[in-house]
Enzyme design. Sequence first.
Site, mmCIF file in Angstrom:
data_model
loop_
_atom_site.group_PDB
_atom_site.id
_atom_site.type_symbol
_atom_site.label_atom_id
_atom_site.label_comp_id
_atom_site.label_asym_id
_atom_site.label_seq_id
_atom_site.Cartn_x
_atom_site.Cartn_y
_atom_site.Cartn_z
ATOM 1 N N LYS A 77 -15.204 -12.943 56.128
ATOM 2 C CA LYS A 77 -14.059 -13.541 56.833
ATOM 3 C C LYS A 77 -12.757 -12.853 56.462
ATOM 4 O O LYS A 77 -11.851 -12.759 57.277
ATOM 5 C CB LYS A 77 -13.992 -15.052 56.588
ATOM 6 C CG LYS A 77 -15.199 -15.750 57.196
ATOM 7 C CD LYS A 77 -14.990 -17.202 57.533
ATOM 8 C CE LYS A 77 -16.137 -17.713 58.400
ATOM 9 N NZ LYS A 77 -16.123 -19.111 58.687
ATOM 10 N N LYS A 93 -19.632 -20.623 66.510
ATOM 11 C CA LYS A 93 -18.601 -21.186 67.399
ATOM 12 C C LYS A 93 -17.610 -20.107 67.783
ATOM 13 O O LYS A 93 -17.130 -20.056 68.897
ATOM 14 C CB LYS A 93 -17.816 -22.291 66.682
ATOM 15 C CG LYS A 93 -18.604 -23.510 66.316
ATOM 16 C CD LYS A 93 -17.643 -24.591 65.837
ATOM 17 C CE LYS A 93 -18.297 -25.506 64.823
ATOM 18 N NZ LYS A 93 -18.206 -24.997 63.436
ATOM 19 N N LYS A 118 -25.598 -14.498 63.397
ATOM 20 C CA LYS A 118 -25.871 -15.933 63.540
ATOM 21 C C LYS A 118 -25.120 -16.506 64.748
ATOM 22 O O LYS A 118 -24.027 -16.035 65.090
ATOM 23 C CB LYS A 118 -25.529 -16.607 62.211
ATOM 24 C CG LYS A 118 -24.498 -17.678 62.202
ATOM 25 C CD LYS A 118 -24.314 -18.242 60.814
ATOM 26 C CE LYS A 118 -22.886 -18.717 60.662
ATOM 27 N NZ LYS A 118 -22.649 -20.102 60.742
HETATM 28 N N1 AQP Z 1 -26.380 -20.480 63.579
HETATM 29 C C1 AQP Z 1 -26.617 -21.523 62.830
HETATM 30 N N2 AQP Z 1 -27.882 -21.936 62.628
HETATM 31 C C2 AQP Z 1 -28.135 -23.033 61.855
HETATM 32 N N3 AQP Z 1 -27.171 -23.772 61.267
HETATM 33 C C3 AQP Z 1 -25.906 -23.400 61.447
HETATM 34 N N4 AQP Z 1 -24.737 -23.918 61.022
HETATM 35 C C4 AQP Z 1 -23.716 -23.175 61.505
HETATM 36 N N5 AQP Z 1 -24.189 -22.159 62.254
HETATM 37 C C5 AQP Z 1 -25.545 -22.267 62.235
HETATM 38 C C6 AQP Z 1 -24.643 -25.099 60.199
HETATM 39 O O1 AQP Z 1 -23.805 -26.038 60.876
HETATM 40 C C7 AQP Z 1 -23.088 -26.793 59.897
HETATM 41 C C8 AQP Z 1 -21.634 -26.818 60.276
HETATM 42 O O2 AQP Z 1 -21.140 -25.471 60.294
HETATM 43 P P1 AQP Z 1 -19.605 -25.205 60.119
HETATM 44 O O3 AQP Z 1 -18.874 -25.926 61.144
HETATM 45 O O4 AQP Z 1 -19.220 -25.482 58.721
HETATM 46 O O5 AQP Z 1 -19.338 -23.711 60.415
HETATM 47 P P2 AQP Z 1 -20.003 -22.370 60.085
HETATM 48 O O6 AQP Z 1 -21.150 -22.479 59.154
HETATM 49 O O7 AQP Z 1 -18.933 -21.418 59.680
HETATM 50 O O8 AQP Z 1 -20.601 -22.016 61.475
HETATM 51 P P3 AQP Z 1 -20.060 -21.793 62.911
HETATM 52 O O9 AQP Z 1 -20.471 -22.972 63.713
HETATM 53 O O10 AQP Z 1 -20.595 -20.533 63.335
HETATM 54 O O11 AQP Z 1 -18.495 -21.767 62.886
HETATM 55 P P4 AQP Z 1 -17.478 -20.560 62.774
HETATM 56 O O12 AQP Z 1 -17.687 -19.683 63.978
HETATM 57 O O13 AQP Z 1 -16.164 -21.246 62.784
HETATM 58 O O14 AQP Z 1 -17.768 -19.830 61.500
HETATM 59 C C9 AQP Z 1 -23.331 -26.143 58.534
HETATM 60 O O15 AQP Z 1 -24.282 -26.921 57.826
HETATM 61 C C10 AQP Z 1 -23.906 -24.811 58.883
HETATM 62 O O16 AQP Z 1 -24.806 -24.357 57.888
#
Ligand code: AQP
Length: 324
Positions: free
Chosen positions: A112, A195, A192
């Site tokens: 990041k 969002k 992965k």
């Molecule tokens: N691709 C994924 N597969 C399985 N689990 C996932 N999680 C996130 N992406 C995947 C799980 O969702 C929960 C909440 O995630 P988060 O909102 O804390 O954000 P993150 O892990 O940084 O994932 P995002 O959704 O991709 O957001 P951005 O794009 O903002 O980084 C967690 O339990 C995570 O493990």
Amino acid sequence: MNTVFSGIQPSGLVHLGNLLGAINNWAKLSNEDSKNYFCIVDLHSLTAMPNKSDLKSSIKDTLKVLLASGINLENSVIYVQSTLKEHAYLSWILSNFCQVGELQRMTQFKEKASSFGTHSGLLTYPILMAADILIHKANEVPVGDDQTQHLELTRNIAERFNNNYGEIFPIPEKTSGKYGTRLMSLRHPENKMSKSSDDINGTIYFNDSKDVIIKKFKSSVTDSSNSISYDVKSKPGISNLIEIYSSIKNLEIKKTEEKFNDYQYGEFKVEVAETVISYLEPINDKFNNLGDKEVDEIIRNNLELARKSAQLTISEVENALGIN
Ligand code: AQP
């Protein structure tokens, strides 16, 4: 009785990875014998410097998705992190039990920091996550595989605090569902599903229309071998689709492979898409039927419960430290 904590960032629309990797599991846990705290971790999402109105609507939508996801509110508390200031207070206290080098070694920090520029919020983010978990003395943390390193750090911080000031915190364990713990982008299966991905066609959002879901699956990247078998290294795209199907249907990977043994890739993609559509339908129905008044009341009641729990922990911590 176990105490469970997990969080989700309001950093955009909730996607299938969030649902299958985390929220689904939260809903299951909420029907077991545990006390659960599920949190919209908006302070964490500030690290990406979001636009004000996007953040506001994301907080509201994420909250409504959690309320629509089947989480049992009888023994679960759903709330927004910034409404409970004790998270940030405990984070400061815990920062004294964490080395700078440990933070610099976090994979997510390295990733990041290169995309957002290196401000200290990106570095200290895992300490706030430790505070989120420890403020309710959670001993179980259901998260996707991407959070393993952060949880390990939380365990270390809790142990150091306890070694210095007495056994205040339990040492939390990570739990995850069987499948779907790391769903990959449909367009770039080496990354992965996320969002904030640049290619929205690789991500299935909770409120995508049926047509959009079918289209996204039809254009998902696979390989040229046309065999529906699970091999993440050589067939990441097809393995991801198998994983999605297995996760929703709660079916062994082997069974999914057998079921689709004689399918062409095109047919398989449509079947997975339809399975996803059926899975998302009740969540969307409930989401659309939640009224503002109902949501506001749930939030108010839940916040009170979360505050009680957090304040108990904070007074123990302050006593142990000899402050306040
Ligand atoms: N691709 C994924 N597969 C399985 N689990 C996932 N999680 C996130 N992406 C995947 C799980 O969702 C929960 C909440 O995630 P988060 O909102 O804390 O954000 P993150 O892990 O940084 O994932 P995002 O959704 O991709 O957001 P951005 O794009 O903002 O980084 C967690 O339990 C995570 O493990």
